[in-house]
Design an enzyme around this catalytic site. Structure first.
Site, PDB file in Angstrom:
ATOM      1  N   ASP A  63       8.895   7.750  -0.528  1.00  7.00           N
ATOM      2  CA  ASP A  63       7.934   7.024  -0.671  1.00  7.00           C
ATOM      3  C   ASP A  63       7.030   7.328  -1.700  1.00  7.00           C
ATOM      4  OD1 ASP A  63       6.556   4.842   0.447  1.00  7.00           O
ATOM      5  OD2 ASP A  63       5.466   6.281   1.822  1.00  7.00           O
ATOM      6  N   TYR A  97       3.563   6.373  -4.250  1.00  8.32           N
ATOM      7  CA  TYR A  97       2.113   6.124  -4.162  1.00  8.32           C
ATOM      8  C   TYR A  97       1.364   5.354  -5.184  1.00  8.32           C
ATOM      9  CZ  TYR A  97      -2.392   8.464  -2.386  1.00  8.32           C
ATOM     10  OH  TYR A  97      -3.554   8.578  -1.768  1.00  8.32           O
ATOM     11  N   HIS A 149      -5.129   1.361  -3.629  1.00  6.33           N
ATOM     12  CA  HIS A 149      -5.007   2.194  -2.109  1.00  6.33           C
ATOM     13  C   HIS A 149      -5.322   3.743  -2.596  1.00  6.33           C
ATOM     14  CE1 HIS A 149      -3.454   3.762   1.552  1.00  6.33           C
ATOM     15  NE2 HIS A 149      -2.459   4.550   0.655  1.00  6.33           N
ATOM     16  N   ARG A 201     -13.274  12.079  -1.599  1.00  4.81           N
ATOM     17  CA  ARG A 201     -13.707  12.617  -2.670  1.00  4.81           C
ATOM     18  C   ARG A 201     -14.519  11.235  -3.403  1.00  4.81           C
ATOM     19  NH1 ARG A 201      -8.825  14.156  -2.593  1.00  4.81           N
ATOM     20  NH2 ARG A 201      -8.308  12.289  -3.783  1.00  4.81           N
ATOM     21  N   GLU A 237       0.869   0.593   6.765  1.00  8.27           N
ATOM     22  CA  GLU A 237       1.074   0.499   5.517  1.00  8.27           C
ATOM     23  C   GLU A 237       1.699  -0.688   4.891  1.00  8.27           C
ATOM     24  OE1 GLU A 237       1.437   4.360   3.755  1.00  8.27           O
ATOM     25  OE2 GLU A 237      -0.778   4.818   4.307  1.00  8.27           O
ATOM     26  N   GLU A 258       4.079  -2.060   2.136  1.00 13.16           N
ATOM     27  CA  GLU A 258       4.558  -1.590   0.984  1.00 13.16           C
ATOM     28  C   GLU A 258       5.836  -2.545   0.656  1.00 13.16           C
ATOM     29  OE1 GLU A 258       5.724   2.315   0.995  1.00 13.16           O
ATOM     30  OE2 GLU A 258       3.888   3.176   2.196  1.00 13.16           O
ATOM     31  N   ASP A 279       5.170   1.297   6.456  1.00 10.54           N
ATOM     32  CA  ASP A 279       5.068   2.617   6.664  1.00 10.54           C
ATOM     33  C   ASP A 279       4.244   3.241   7.688  1.00 10.54           C
ATOM     34  OD1 ASP A 279       5.197   5.466   5.986  1.00 10.54           O
ATOM     35  OD2 ASP A 279       3.854   5.418   4.339  1.00 10.54           O
ATOM     36  N   ARG A 332      -2.973   8.308  11.502  1.00  8.02           N
ATOM     37  CA  ARG A 332      -3.735   9.013  10.618  1.00  8.02           C
ATOM     38  C   ARG A 332      -4.534  10.521  11.165  1.00  8.02           C
ATOM     39  NH1 ARG A 332      -2.291   6.477   6.286  1.00  8.02           N
ATOM     40  NH2 ARG A 332      -2.680   4.174   6.386  1.00  8.02           N
ATOM     41  N   GLN A 334      -1.883  12.858  10.575  1.00 10.62           N
ATOM     42  CA  GLN A 334      -1.786  13.053   8.983  1.00 10.62           C
ATOM     43  C   GLN A 334      -2.873  13.864   8.532  1.00 10.62           C
ATOM     44  OE1 GLN A 334      -1.522   9.400   7.074  1.00 10.62           O
ATOM     45  NE2 GLN A 334      -1.590  10.241   5.152  1.00 10.62           N
ATOM     46  N   TYR A 388      -1.391  17.461   7.068  1.00 10.30           N
ATOM     47  CA  TYR A 388      -0.707  17.265   5.568  1.00 10.30           C
ATOM     48  C   TYR A 388      -0.864  18.297   4.584  1.00 10.30           C
ATOM     49  CZ  TYR A 388      -4.874  15.895   2.964  1.00 10.30           C
ATOM     50  OH  TYR A 388      -5.912  15.868   2.023  1.00 10.30           O
ATOM     51  N   LYS A 423       4.496  10.275   9.806  1.00  9.18           N
ATOM     52  CA  LYS A 423       5.122   9.083   9.047  1.00  9.18           C
ATOM     53  C   LYS A 423       6.718   9.049   9.700  1.00  9.18           C
ATOM     54  CE  LYS A 423       2.173   8.602   5.583  1.00  9.18           C
ATOM     55  NZ  LYS A 423       1.442   7.129   5.149  1.00  9.18           N
ATOM     56  N   THR A 477       9.813   3.936  10.508  1.00  8.46           N
ATOM     57  CA  THR A 477       9.231   2.995   8.920  1.00  8.46           C
ATOM     58  C   THR A 477      10.234   1.833   9.218  1.00  8.46           C
ATOM     59  OG1 THR A 477       9.257   4.913   7.749  1.00  8.46           O
ATOM     60  CG2 THR A 477       9.708   2.995   6.508  1.00  8.46           C
ATOM     61  N   THR A 489       1.482   2.038  -0.350  1.00 13.52           N
ATOM     62  CA  THR A 489       0.761   0.901   0.066  1.00 13.52           C
ATOM     63  C   THR A 489       0.217   0.061  -1.263  1.00 13.52           C
ATOM     64  OG1 THR A 489       0.207   2.330   2.037  1.00 13.52           O
ATOM     65  CG2 THR A 489      -1.248   0.334   1.473  1.00 13.52           C
ATOM     66  N   GLU A 540      -8.218   1.337   5.093  1.00 10.91           N
ATOM     67  CA  GLU A 540      -9.015   0.906   4.095  1.00 10.91           C
ATOM     68  C   GLU A 540      -9.869  -0.060   4.673  1.00 10.91           C
ATOM     69  OE1 GLU A 540      -5.015   0.644   1.993  1.00 10.91           O
ATOM     70  OE2 GLU A 540      -6.635   0.522   0.172  1.00 10.91           O
TER      71      GLU A 540
END
Lengths: 428, 428
Positions: B127, B129, B134, B143, B199, B201, B233, B237, B240, B244, B253, B257, B361, B375
C-alpha cells in the site's frame, strides 16, 4: 512418545549422527531439496544426509503421498501438529530400527550433494520486533533517555514484510540501491546503500491456519506453529532512515530476506523450552488475550545463537570466521512465539499454512550478543576491528555473514538449525 | 488499433451496452467469476453480462487455453501487455461483428447471476501513500504547522500490506478487535474497534514481473501494469494510533482489504490519461529514476471517484445512499502509477504477476472529495449528519460503504470500474 518427544537415548544406524551434528535422530527437521536435475521434494535431515521422503512413502503412510510429494510443504503443514508428530515418530523408527536399514539407506543422499530451497510457498511474511534489547539499543540511538516507545510493553510490535524476496540460505545479497540522505546533505540521492546490515532473527513457520475473522486464542496458538528456522532480515540502514516515517520500513528490507532451509519442530525443541523470563519489576503483565499459563511455563526458547563474518581479505588469507555475536533467544524475546501468533490473529487476520513470521532482531542485554552491525558499531560510530586490520561499520562487498543456532541442555542430545548464509555482491 | 485502443464509434451487438453502463465495448475488463456450483474461471464484462472466456476459447487462440482456463489470472497477466492487447482486440471483434453473435451470445451470463472473486492469487500486497491531500489532512491532525514529513516529496511512501485478507467486493467487514488506548486512559485494553473507517484507493495489478535484483526502469514501468481496480483499505483508527510506532500500520489494516473484481486495463483508460499535475512552485523535481517524459505526458489518471454510505436506518426507510465524497484521481496523486512501480522495484525487490499495489487514500484538496471518515469528521471531532438524523464519526455496525469510479471525457465513451462494496458486521 505420544507428545512427539524422541527418547534421548535413541540412536540412529545412520553414520555421522553420533558426534556434534546439528541433525541427530532427536531433531528430524523437514526441508525441500533438489538434486542437480531433479524436482523439488521434501526431505528430512539426518546427520550428513537427507532422506528423500517421496522415495520412502511406501514405508510411511499412503494417505500422506500427495502432500509429501509436493515441491513445497504448505499442504503437509496445513495438517497441523498431529500429522507432523506421527511422521516424526515413524521416521525415528525407520532411522533407528535395523530392520528398515536396507530399504531406507538406499534413499539417503549426502546433504552436500543437494540444493535446499525455501520450504514453503510463503503467502505472507511478517516481521516482529520482540527483541527488547535490540529495540532498546536502536531506540537509544534516537532517544537516549527514553528508548522504548510507550506501546512496546503492551503490544508485540510487528509489520508486514515482503514475501517475494524471501530466499533460502546461500542466496547472494545484491547490494540494494535506493534513496539515501546524509544528515548533513541538503537533498537525497539515489545510489547503492552505504550502510548495509544483517539482522539475526528466528523465523516461525505457520502450520494450520485460521479463518478470516476468527482470532486464534492464546491457549491454542502454539498448535499453529509448525517450527522454526534462522532468518536474516538484511537491512539498508541509510534507505531505512530516510524512508521509514510515517509508515515503517519498506525498500530498506524488501530486497532480500534469507532463511535457513530446515523447519525445526516444536517437538524437537521440547527439551530446550523453559519458563518465560520474568518481566522486570514495574513492567505491565500481558493483557489477557496474550496470557496463557502453559505458555508462561514452556514458552521460552533456549536456543543458542551465533553470527560470524568472513571478508574477502580474510578468505584470501585462510583465516577463521570472526565471531560477531553469541547469545540466547529466550532472554532476548519479550514476547513468546505463541504470543506473536495470538496477537497477529487477534484482529481476525487469517494466518495461512506456510506463512513466515520473523521474531525481530535478537540481541542480548550485554555486548556479547548484539544481533546487527547497527548495534555493534553504535550506528557506525565504533567500527569493529578485524584480524586482517580491516574495519567494519557496515557490510562491504564480498563479506559473508553466517547465522547459526543450536540447543544444548543437561541430559538432552544437542540439536542444531543448520546455517543461514549470505554473501554481499556489488550493486546491479 | 495497434495500441490497444478500441474505436470510440464501435458498438456491440450485446444489449445493455448502449446507455450508462460501466462496461461498454471500449472497456472489456477481465475478472474471475463462478456460478453457483461452477468452478472459478476468467470472464470479461460487457454491459449487464459476463462472457465466459473458457467457453469461447475456440474463437480466441488455442495457445491461450491453459492460461485462460485457470481459476486466477496470474499466468495470463504474466504474459504482459502484448497478449492482453491481442485478447482485447479479438474480444472487441467478437462482441461487435454480427457474424460471431450466435456463437458468442450463447456464452454470455447475466452478471447478477455470478459471483465475482479476487482476480489473482496475490503474492504480495503493498500500500502506497501517494494521495498528497490525504497525507496533508492526516498530518495536520498530528502536526498542524508541518503536516508533510521531509521525505514525502522525494519518496513515494509505501509499506507492505497483508495479502491473505484481500477479498472481493461484497465481503462483510467483521469489526476487528485489538488494543486501543484512549488519550486520557492510563492503560490500553483489548476490544472491538470504536473508530472503524474506510479508505478510498485505486488498486494497481502487476502484469509481468521483474527478477530479484533487477529494478524496473521508469521508462518501462507502465508496461508492467496489467490494470486497475477500486480498493478499500479498511482501517481501525484506534488500533492504528496505538500500534503504529515505530514500524507502521499492522493489525489496524490486516483484518480486511476489499477490491472491485474487474481489472480495467491501461488501454481502456487511454482516452482518460493526461499530463501529470504540475508540481507546486518550490517542490523538488522527481529524482531521475522516477522521471520519465512519456509518463509526464500521460501518467495522470482522470478517474472520477465517489463514495456513498447507507446505514441500517437509511436502508429500513428506503432512503438513497448518502454521498460522502466525489473527486478525481489525477489531481489527488502526487506520484503516478509508473513512479510507484519504478520506486517499488528500485531496490531490486521482485514484483510478481498478480501482485496488488494500493495507491493510498485519494482525497481532493477541498472538502468535496475526502477519502476517509478520519478526514471528513476531522478525526471524529465533526460528525457528519445523515438524513435520518443519525450522526457518524466512524462506521457503525450495519453501515455499508460503496466505492465507485468512472471515466468521462469529450469524444470518448464513458467507462466504469463497477463497485467495491462492504458492510460492517459486529465483532466476532
Amino acid at each position: 512418545m505420544s507428545d512427539g518427544s524422541i527418547d534421548q537415548s535413541l540412536t540412529s544406524w545412520v553414520e555421522s549422527t553420533g558426534g556434534e551434528t546439528d541433525f541427530p535422530i532427536q531433531n528430524l527437521p523437514l526441508g525441500i531439496f533438489s538434486e542437480s536435475k531433479g524436482r523439488r521434494r521434501p526431505g528430512v535431515a539426518i546427520g550428513d544426509y537427507i532422506l528423500d521422503l517421496p522415495a520412502v512413502i511406501d514405508l510411511l503412510d499412503e494417505g500422506w503421498r500427495e502432500d509429501l510429494t509436493q515441491p513445497v510443504l504448505n499442504a503437509w503443514l496445513s495438517r497441523g501438529q498431529g500429522a507432523q508428530r506421527e511422521l516424526r515418530l515413524r521416521l525415528a523408527e525407520l532411522l533407528s530400527d535395523a530392520r528398515y536399514r536396507d530399504d531406507v539407506e538406499a534413499q539417503l543422499i549426502g546433504r552436500s550433494e543437494v540444493r535446499m530451497h525455501v520450504p514453503c510457498l510463503i503467502g505472507d511474511y511478517t516481521d516482529f520486533y520482540v527483541g527488547i534489547h535490540h529495540a532498546t539499543n536502536v531506540g537509544k540511538q534516537f532517544r537516549p533517555d527514553n528508548p522504548l516507545l510507550p506501546n512496546y510493553k503492551y503490544v508485540p510490535i510487528g509489520y508486514h514484510g515482503r514475501a517475494s524476496s524471501v530466499r533460502a540460505s546461500g542466496e547472494d545479497v545484491i547490494r540494494p540501491s535506493g534513496q539515501r540522505k546524509a544528515p548533513d546533505a541538503d537533498l537525497p540521492e539515489y545510489g547503492p546503500s552505504r550502510r548495509l546490515d544483517y539482522e539475526l532473527e528466528l523465523g516461525i513457520w505457520v502450520g494450520s491456519g485460521n479463518e478470516l475473522g476468527q482470532p486464534i486464542p492464546i491457549g491454542e496458538a502454539s498448535e499453529h506453529i509448525a517450527g522454526y528456522s534462522l532468518l536474516n532480515d538484511w537491512s539498508a540502514r541509510d534507505l531505512q532512515a530516510w524512508e521509514y516515517q510515517p509508515l515503517g520500513p519498506f525498500l530498506s528490507k524488501s530486497f532480500l530476506t534469507s532463511v535457513s532451509p530446515w523447519i525445526v519442530t516444536p517437538d524437537a525443541l521440547r527439551p530446550f523450552r523453559n519458563r518465560l523470563p520474568s518481566r522486570p519489576a514495574g513492567d505491565p503483565q500481558p493483557l489477557p488475550y496474550l496470557d496463557d499459563p502453559a505458555d508462561r511455563e514452556t514458552g521460552g526458547l533456549c536456543i543458542q545463537l551465533e553470527v560470524t563474518l568472513v571478508t574477502d581479505a580474510m578468505r584470501a588469507a585462510g583465516m577463521q570466521p570472526h565471531v560477531l555475536s553469541r547469545g540466547s533467544a529466550d532472554t532476548a524475546m519479550y514476547w513468546s512465539a505463541a504470543q506473536i501468533v495470538a496477537h497477529h490473529s487477534s484482529n481476525g487476520c487469517n494466518l495461512q499454512p506456510g506463512d513466515l513470521i520473523g521474531t525481530g532482531t535478537l540481541s542480548t542485554d550485554n555486548d556479547e550478543g548484539l544481533g546487527s552491525l547497527l548495534e555493534i558499531s553504535r550506528g557506525g560510530k565504533q567500527p569493529i576491528q578485524l584480524p586482517t586490520g580491516e574495519e567494519r561499520s557496515f557490510l562491504e562487498d564480498g563479506d559473508e555473514i553466517v547465522l547459526r543456532a543450536w540447543c544444548e541442555s543437561e541430559g538432552a542430545v544437542r540439536i542444531g538449525f543448520g546455517e543461514c548464509v549470505g554473501r554481499v555482491v556489488s550493486a546491479a
